[in-house]
Design an enzyme around this catalytic site. Structure first.
Site, PDB file in Angstrom:
ATOM      1  N   GLU A   1      -3.076 -12.301  -4.306  1.00  0.00           N
ATOM      2  CA  GLU A   1      -2.600 -11.893  -5.644  1.00  0.00           C
ATOM      3  C   GLU A   1      -1.752 -12.940  -6.358  1.00  0.00           C
ATOM      4  OE1 GLU A   1      -0.858  -7.972  -5.174  1.00  0.00           O
ATOM      5  OE2 GLU A   1      -2.440  -7.362  -3.813  1.00  0.00           O
TER       6      GLU A   1
ATOM      7  N   HIS B   1      -9.733  -1.708  -4.884  1.00  0.00           N
ATOM      8  CA  HIS B   1      -8.955  -0.460  -5.013  1.00  0.00           C
ATOM      9  C   HIS B   1      -9.416   0.167  -6.329  1.00  0.00           C
ATOM     10  CE1 HIS B   1      -6.315  -1.114  -1.630  1.00  0.00           C
ATOM     11  NE2 HIS B   1      -5.946  -2.289  -2.094  1.00  0.00           N
TER      12      HIS B   1
ATOM     13  N   ASP C   1     -10.754   1.401  -1.407  1.00  0.00           N
ATOM     14  CA  ASP C   1     -10.527   2.838  -1.453  1.00  0.00           C
ATOM     15  C   ASP C   1     -10.823   3.243  -2.900  1.00  0.00           C
ATOM     16  OD1 ASP C   1      -6.990   2.254  -0.831  1.00  0.00           O
ATOM     17  OD2 ASP C   1      -8.056   2.021  -2.725  1.00  0.00           O
TER      18      ASP C   1
HETATM   19  O1  G3I Z   1       8.487   0.452   7.346  1.00  0.00           O
HETATM   20  C1  G3I Z   1       9.385   0.926   6.346  1.00  0.00           C
HETATM   21  C2  G3I Z   1      10.204   2.079   6.879  1.00  0.00           C
HETATM   22  O2  G3I Z   1      11.021   1.603   7.923  1.00  0.00           O
HETATM   23  C3  G3I Z   1      11.051   2.663   5.742  1.00  0.00           C
HETATM   24  O3  G3I Z   1      11.739   3.789   6.221  1.00  0.00           O
HETATM   25  C4  G3I Z   1      10.140   3.052   4.580  1.00  0.00           C
HETATM   26  C5  G3I Z   1      10.913   3.632   3.417  1.00  0.00           C
HETATM   27  O4  G3I Z   1      11.439   2.578   2.654  1.00  0.00           O
HETATM   28  O5  G3I Z   1       9.451   1.883   4.119  1.00  0.00           O
HETATM   29  C6  G3I Z   1       8.596   1.389   5.138  1.00  0.00           C
HETATM   30  O6  G3I Z   1       7.945   0.249   4.634  1.00  0.00           O
HETATM   31  C7  G3I Z   1       6.901   0.585   3.728  1.00  0.00           C
HETATM   32  C8  G3I Z   1       5.630  -0.098   4.245  1.00  0.00           C
HETATM   33  O7  G3I Z   1       4.555   0.081   3.309  1.00  0.00           O
HETATM   34  C9  G3I Z   1       5.204   0.454   5.612  1.00  0.00           C
HETATM   35  O8  G3I Z   1       4.820   1.791   5.490  1.00  0.00           O
HETATM   36  C10 G3I Z   1       7.270  -0.006   2.375  1.00  0.00           C
HETATM   37  O9  G3I Z   1       8.349   0.732   1.847  1.00  0.00           O
HETATM   38  C11 G3I Z   1       6.081   0.112   1.430  1.00  0.00           C
HETATM   39  O10 G3I Z   1       6.364  -0.603   0.230  1.00  0.00           O
HETATM   40  C12 G3I Z   1       4.861  -0.556   2.066  1.00  0.00           C
HETATM   41  O11 G3I Z   1       3.765  -0.365   1.182  1.00  0.00           O
HETATM   42  C13 G3I Z   1       2.635  -1.193   1.477  1.00  0.00           C
HETATM   43  C14 G3I Z   1       2.318  -2.059   0.232  1.00  0.00           C
HETATM   44  O12 G3I Z   1       1.161  -2.849   0.500  1.00  0.00           O
HETATM   45  C15 G3I Z   1       3.447  -2.980  -0.131  1.00  0.00           C
HETATM   46  O13 G3I Z   1       3.549  -3.946   0.830  1.00  0.00           O
HETATM   47  C16 G3I Z   1       1.444  -0.268   1.736  1.00  0.00           C
HETATM   48  O14 G3I Z   1       1.660   0.435   2.955  1.00  0.00           O
HETATM   49  C17 G3I Z   1       0.177  -1.097   1.866  1.00  0.00           C
HETATM   50  O15 G3I Z   1      -0.972  -0.243   1.921  1.00  0.00           O
HETATM   51  C18 G3I Z   1       0.004  -2.015   0.644  1.00  0.00           C
HETATM   52  O16 G3I Z   1      -1.103  -2.816   0.867  1.00  0.00           O
HETATM   53  C19 G3I Z   1      -1.388  -3.740  -0.216  1.00  0.00           C
HETATM   54  C20 G3I Z   1      -1.980  -4.980   0.392  1.00  0.00           C
HETATM   55  O17 G3I Z   1      -1.071  -5.530   1.324  1.00  0.00           O
HETATM   56  C21 G3I Z   1      -2.344  -5.996  -0.700  1.00  0.00           C
HETATM   57  N1  G3I Z   1      -3.248  -5.395  -1.679  1.00  0.00           N
HETATM   58  C22 G3I Z   1      -2.712  -4.192  -2.283  1.00  0.00           C
HETATM   59  C23 G3I Z   1      -2.422  -3.140  -1.187  1.00  0.00           C
HETATM   60  C24 G3I Z   1      -1.961  -1.862  -1.812  1.00  0.00           C
HETATM   61  O18 G3I Z   1      -0.751  -2.085  -2.485  1.00  0.00           O
END
Ligand code: G3I
Length: 318
Positions: free
Chosen positions: A129, A206, A238
């Site tokens: 990105e 997506h 998805d």
């Molecule tokens: O692990 C922490 C946890 O300890 C904490 O309690 C919780 C609440 O803040 O957050 C948890 O981390 C979260 C993480 O996912 C793991 O579940 C983050 O807040 C959350 O922002 C993160 O979201 C991920 C997102 O990327 C941002 O990095 C999504 O799961 C993931 O599906 C998404 O994937 C991205 C790809 O990497 C790139 N392309 C887009 C795609 C969708 O956004």
């Protein structure tokens, strides 16, 4: 129907899914993953904040669990992502580093990570990105410190660490005919012409039910990428819909999944059909898009949805 990974056997196609290590504690998840998929992508645990939480301190234990599961189940691993602007650790996001320092930090991270997984992770989303939604440069910490050249540097560092790795530029809204898709094409074309070691482009796909990029536009994208001698991967499929799911929406979703599967089956250069999760139970979608859900091929009870049936039929009929 036979499991997806059996149906694509001999087709040189990765049918993949994204996951976190915690998902493997769900027996049904682990069983479905091993039965249906021949490739996995760490959804989060190969991002900077997980791998290098403090400068110089690398923690591979979680991502190693995913790689071990893949090796036990004869699955290919796609590394995600070496350079991105989200989920970076505070020391990186808030560090006030010089241009030289940022380049050194990037080289250290990529070298350490790619070396650690050399021989285990063959495909890498090297830069994720880099473009904003209009196709301009996204003003990330990398762009601000190093200018657009950070992209070429990232690929060169990764290639130096593992010359056998297949290195990919990954982005979203680059499936159909969009300014961003044109910008992504220009970007990878320029890298290729500069002799940068890039081997493919990933489009995340997506998508939203009913808002489908024209299949002809996606095909045109695939063909111009093909002409550059690059692979074209669907990396994070998805197809979300508004809650509650209706039969009509589920059928529309199946049609869209079917179109992506047909493009994958038709073009040799399209060899990744990876969904961003397995079951709607753990999808990122409801957390990020209020009122939307149901984007994957298996429902929250791991029941095959019409999308699964449609995709399976496309690859079975190939
Ligand atoms: O692990 C922490 C946890 O300890 C904490 O309690 C919780 C609440 O803040 O957050 C948890 O981390 C979260 C993480 O996912 C793991 O579940 C983050 O807040 C959350 O922002 C993160 O979201 C991920 C997102 O990327 C941002 O990095 C999504 O799961 C993931 O599906 C998404 O994937 C991205 C790809 O990497 C790139 N392309 C887009 C795609 C969708 O956004």
């Amino acid at each position: 129907a036979a499991p997806l990974r059996d149906v694509v056997k001999g087709q040189d196609t990765f049918i993949g899914a994204a996951l976190e290590t915690r998902h493997l504690q769900d027996k049904q998840f682990a069983e479905t993953l091993a039965r249906e998929f021949n490739q996995l992508t760490p959804e989060n645990e190969m991002k900077w904040s997980y791998l290098q939480p403090e400068r110089g301190k690398f923690t591979f234990d979680k991502a190693d669990k995913l790689v071990d599961f893949a090796q036990k189940n004869n699955m290919m691993v796609r590394g995600h992502a070496l350079v991105w602007h989200i989920q970076n650790p505070d020391w990186l996001d808030n560090g006030d580093f010089s241009k030289e320092e940022m380049l050194k930090i990037m080289e250290e991270h990529i070298t350490a990570v790619v070396s650690h997984y050399k021989g285990k992770v063959k495909y890498w989303d090297v830069v994720n990105e880099a473009l904003d939604d209009n196709g301009g440069w996204r003003p990330t910490i990398w762009y601000k410190a190093l200018g657009e050249d950070y992209i070429a540097k990232a690929f060169e560092f990764a290639h130096k660490a593992d010359p056998d790795a297949i290195l990919v530029y990954n982005d979203y809204s680059t499936e159909g005919k969009t300014p961003k898709a044109n910008a992504a094409y220009r970007l990878v074309k320029k890298l290729k012409e500069q002799g940068v070691p890039i081997h493919g482009i990933g489009t995340q796909a997506h998508l939203v039910v009913g808002v489908q990029p024209r299949v002809a536009d996606i095909a045109a994208n695939i063909e111009r990428i093909q002409e550059l001698g690059l692979e074209f991967h669907f990396t994070e499929i998805d197809i979300r819909m508004q809650d509650p799911a209706t039969d009509r929406m589920l059928q529309q979703q199946a049609n869209m999944y079917e179109d992506l599967a047909k493009l994958t089956a038709y073009y040799d250069e399209v060899n990744f059909f990876t969904t961003w999760g397995i079951s709607d139970k753990y999808s990122w979608i409801p957390h990020w898009f209020k009122g939307y859900d149901h984007g994957l091929m298996f429902d929250k009870q791991y029941k095959e949805k019409p999308a699964y049936t449609a995709v399976n039929k496309v690859f079975a009929d190939k």
